[in-house]
Scaffold this motif. Structure first.
Motif, mmCIF file in Angstrom:
data_model
loop_
_atom_site.group_PDB
_atom_site.id
_atom_site.type_symbol
_atom_site.label_atom_id
_atom_site.label_comp_id
_atom_site.label_asym_id
_atom_site.label_seq_id
_atom_site.Cartn_x
_atom_site.Cartn_y
_atom_site.Cartn_z
ATOM 1 N N UNK B 1 40.263 31.645 42.408
ATOM 2 C CA UNK B 1 38.925 31.227 41.987
ATOM 3 C C UNK B 1 38.050 32.455 41.727
ATOM 4 N N UNK B 2 37.406 32.469 40.576
ATOM 5 C CA UNK B 2 36.523 33.593 40.287
ATOM 6 C C UNK B 2 35.074 33.108 40.211
ATOM 7 N N UNK B 3 34.175 34.019 40.447
ATOM 8 C CA UNK B 3 32.750 33.716 40.413
ATOM 9 C C UNK B 3 32.068 34.855 39.677
ATOM 10 N N UNK B 4 30.733 34.809 39.628
ATOM 11 C CA UNK B 4 30.021 35.934 39.009
ATOM 12 C C UNK B 4 30.197 37.207 39.827
ATOM 13 N N UNK B 5 30.716 37.081 41.045
ATOM 14 C CA UNK B 5 30.884 38.264 41.902
ATOM 15 C C UNK B 5 32.308 38.804 41.853
ATOM 16 N N UNK B 6 33.008 38.585 40.713
ATOM 17 C CA UNK B 6 34.365 39.113 40.534
ATOM 18 C C UNK B 6 34.405 40.071 39.342
ATOM 19 N N UNK B 41 29.883 41.491 34.830
ATOM 20 C CA UNK B 41 28.507 41.160 35.216
ATOM 21 C C UNK B 41 27.675 42.422 35.124
ATOM 22 N N UNK B 42 26.348 42.225 35.138
ATOM 23 C CA UNK B 42 25.419 43.356 35.179
ATOM 24 C C UNK B 42 24.642 43.290 36.484
ATOM 25 N N UNK B 43 24.658 44.393 37.218
ATOM 26 C CA UNK B 43 23.912 44.491 38.483
ATOM 27 C C UNK B 43 22.562 45.127 38.210
ATOM 28 N N UNK B 44 21.586 44.277 37.925
ATOM 29 C CA UNK B 44 20.252 44.770 37.560
ATOM 30 C C UNK B 44 19.450 45.062 38.814
#
Lengths: 298, 298
Positions: B1-6, B41-44
């Protein structure tokens, strides 16, 4: 030669609600108590005064209320630490215009600072004010340690006239004072924070005690200060011993949290600690009360 | 399972002037580059995005500009760390309303936090948003270390779904991941920051690389990520070796300061570091340029 950075500097809590709104009336009560007792200065908006958790507008409200309550009876040293240089400059300007007598500046950091970055920060803030400024060295909260070389550079700035330092790990106060006096001008004032080191550091010749406990208990703190400054070793040791249970609680739980418990015991209104900080649990409150009874017995 | 935190999360600088005003157009350029390259993802407004040095209004302007520039092509994970719980809750609400996909929360502290204080802080912020939240463990800047017990408690909160952790001192990635997976739910995502640990941590099965360098150099960072996630040890080692000179500069001078030098070399407008932070000296700039040449040769 003495300055506003000599003697007993008492650091009150800043009464506020959980949204960070300062209760200026309650702060005025605390400041009036300290001025009436005759402390040598008040350290407003220090770590104990939760400066890091208050925004610019609330910090200005606190300074204005304290200036009014002190009514010229005691100098106010105001903490102006902030992560950005421009923010610290604004806070320094606000404090000066509101009537502060001096400033206290910690090298707050998120990204660890280089010596060059800390130097330009101090020069920029000192240059934005005509008030005397005390360097606040507190590696535990700021992650920054002043080298002798940097201290010598900063102490040469005309209105940087003092430093507030943590207790030395080896408890060699005389050695540390001699070392620091060797790199700073003669009139530069050196004082300690860490209340349990007050007696030995003052006996060793420190110029000031930056005291958390004096913010709520000025009378025994003044007794300790006066005995130590007069070189009365036995008298200083006696008062220090009466404080020992309280010092142990400060070391274990953090002096800030214990101060809220002391205020509650004294029925002084100090609002709530800034969340995420919490009041201590009931068992610790009981220990604080026992420590206060021990102190009252002297 | 993947999420935005992968996968690869790229952390851009936030272009701003020395007074802390965000240059939203310049930020849009950085975000568009990252979305076009296909980072996961982008870590703003991470540490690299100088969140600690920007006030609430500027942080909101940054989120709005990034959402517009990303245009739905890539999830935005927004840093909402602040010293007060109420401030972090406000920032979380601002980010959610402006279109963030997830939140990143560091336990910023001035007075060191107890486990109980950190727990209520995370619960309060998570409870103020419907967005998924990633715990940001960064003892170097926050003075707080998460125990396994506290992590287990927080990972049971429904929308706390990931953690971003620093590199283990003993470099035992597999051991650390096994330990943390033992105290967190199956879908809980564990990723590392510290760019020089990206290859070994991803090869050991980490879910994400929270990457500083990818904020400006997404292409080689994606190559490294994809090789390591596919288990291609030699390919990952080859890209990692090309980065080595840059990693050495990150470790010595702090990745944030080096990122400004990289941006200058790429002729990307990122404004100025927030004073008191400074750009690195000319000799280090030369070393950065040599490191970039080495990277371009692969």
């Amino acid at each position: 030669m003495t300055s506003i950075f000599n003697g007993l500097s008492a650091f009150p809590l800043t009464p506020a609600d959980t949204d960070g709104a300062v209760d200026t009336a309650a702060l005025g009560v605390l400041v009036d108590r300290l001025a009436s007792e005759g402390v040598d200065s008040i350290g407003l908006l220090g770590s104990t005064g939760i400066y890091a958790y208050l925004d610019r507008a609330e910090r200005l409200r606190a300074v204005a209320a304290a200036v009014e309550a002190a009514a010229g009876r005691v100098p106010l040293i105001v903490g102006v630490g902030a992560l950005r240089t421009s923010w610290a400059q604004q806070l320094a300007g606000d404090a000066e215009r509101a009537g502060a007598s001096g400033l206290l500046l910690a090298p707050m950091s998120y990204t660890s600072l280089t010596d060059g970055e800390a130097a330009q920060h101090y020069r920029a803030v000192a240059g934005a004010t005509s008030l005397p400024l005390c360097i606040y060295s507190n590696p535990g909260t700021t992650n920054f340690t002043f080298s002798d070389r940097l201290l010598a550079e900063l102490a040469a700035v005309p209105n940087i006239t003092a430093i507030k330092i943590p207790l030395p790990a080896d408890e060699d106060y005389a050695g540390e004072l001699a070392q620091l006096r060797g790199v700073t001008p003669e009139a530069f004032a050196i004082g300690y924070s860490g209340d349990w080191g007050a007696a030995p550091s003052l006996l060793a010749g420190a110029d000031a005690w930056y005291s958390v406990v004096a913010g709520l208990l000025p009378e025994p703190a003044l007794r300790l200060t006066q005995a130590a400054q007069a070189g009365l070793i036995d008298d200083a040791a006696m008062v220090d011993a009466a404080f020992e249970s309280l010092w142990a609680l400060f070391r274990t739980h953090g002096s800030l949290r214990i101060m809220y418990a002391i205020a509650d015991r004294l029925s002084l209104d100090v609002g709530d600690p800034p969340l995420p900080l919490l009041r201590v649990e009931a068992g610790i409150v009981t220990a604080v009360e026992a420590a206060l009874d021990q102190l009252a017995a002297i």
